[in-house]
Design an enzyme around this catalytic site. Structure first.
Site, mmCIF file in Angstrom:
data_model
loop_
_atom_site.group_PDB
_atom_site.id
_atom_site.type_symbol
_atom_site.label_atom_id
_atom_site.label_comp_id
_atom_site.label_asym_id
_atom_site.label_seq_id
_atom_site.Cartn_x
_atom_site.Cartn_y
_atom_site.Cartn_z
ATOM 1 N N ARG A 1 21.719 59.843 -27.553
ATOM 2 C CA ARG A 1 21.138 59.309 -28.788
ATOM 3 C C ARG A 1 22.142 58.529 -29.633
ATOM 4 N NH1 ARG A 1 16.961 63.921 -31.086
ATOM 5 N NH2 ARG A 1 15.675 64.106 -29.206
ATOM 6 N N ASP B 1 9.780 63.808 -44.514
ATOM 7 C CA ASP B 1 10.622 63.999 -43.343
ATOM 8 C C ASP B 1 12.002 63.478 -43.687
ATOM 9 O OD1 ASP B 1 9.781 64.647 -40.212
ATOM 10 O OD2 ASP B 1 11.655 63.534 -40.386
#
Length: 287
Positions: free
Chosen positions: A50, A152
């Site tokens: 990632r 979020d």
């Protein structure tokens, strides 16, 4: 963040970027400090995959150099990309479906505007599922007065959620009545996509909130809080602290919905289990 390119040899595993044990340990510390996320040793390859995109974007070959430059620029926007990269977004419309009939039953017949907080909104499927449930339970007119705070930590996920656009294949997994009632099919260049109808979008306030942060920018109290499948990434201390902080944000008869693998019965005495992964306030004396 302007980071010059540098050259480095491949790591022992033959990868083009160098991630040492010390680098991985430092990454684990940083994401815990910033977001409360606990990364186990078996997440090393995930971390490499990632964050490698960020290093390549900036022309860096060593994770240590990337981390040093982050440390020297505490206000850099790259911190947001770092956090987004290490956040897991696994969601679906009406995931863990037994929760939604319970929400509908809970709010049915209420005269005051219903308020729900979706504390791990990800790419939007969960808050839109909540919105659909409220429309079905309350009717379009009353549901239009309802407000859903969808939060979020991942700004990339929230950006997708705000668009309300999803692959048609994903939407067609819902029952036909809901597809017709709540979605618009794309055509031309948008063929193969579907957009959530504006009346649902208008019910939702998307905002970035870090559950690990000392302050949450939202009102309350809420009729229900959905905090599902996010606490599993936190340690017990963080879980207990967040649960305690939920208390003033929930109405006295409010419901806390959690994920299927999350059990807080013995972690916090402020909540009691009502049913399968659904909690209510324990109503301790002095509340």
């Amino acid at each position: 963040m302007n980071i010059p390119a540098s050259a480095s040899p491949n790591d022992p595993l033959g990868r083009d970027l160098v991630l040492t044990d010390a680098d991985f340990e430092r990454i684990c510390q940083l994401i815990y400090q910033r977001a409360g996320i606990v990364l186990a040793a078996n997440k090393r390859e995930m971390v490499y995959g990632r964050l490698a995109k960020r290093l390549r974007l900036h022309g860096i070959s060593h994770f240590s150099e990337y981390l040093e430059r982050l440390a020297r620029q505490p206000a850099a926007r790259e911190w947001e990309a770092f956090t987004n990269a290490l956040t897991t977004n696994l969601t679906a419309f009406f995931r863990e479906p037994h929760h939604f009939p319970l929400l509908a039953e809970h709010v049915a017949g209420r005269r005051e505007p219903v308020r729900v907080w979706c504390a791990a909104a990800s790419t939007g499927e969960e808050p839109y599922s909540i919105a659909m449930t409220l429309v079905e339970a309350l009717g379009p007119q009353q549901a239009s007065q309802a407000r859903i705070v969808a939060s979020d930590i991942d700004t990339d996920a929230l950006a997708k959620a705000r668009t309300g656009v999803y692959p048609l294949k994903q939407v067609l997994e819902l029952d036909e009545q809901r597809v017709k009632r709540f979605f618009l099919r794309g055509s031309g260049g948008r063929e193969g996509l579907a957009r959530v109808r504006p009346e649902l979008v208008n019910m939702i306030d998307f905002r970035q909130i870090n559950l690990h942060a000392p302050h949450w920018d939202l009102g309350g109290p809420f009729d229900a809080i959905f905090c599902r499948n996010i606490m599993i990434y936190f340690d017990k201390t963080s879980q207990a602290r967040i649960l305690k902080r939920f208390v003033p944000y929930l109405k006295e008869d409010g419901l806390l919905f959690t994920g299927h693998s999350e059990n807080f019965t013995y972690l916090c005495d402020d909540f009691k289990l009502r049913g399968q992964t659904v909690y209510t306030l324990a109503h301790k004396p002095g509340r």
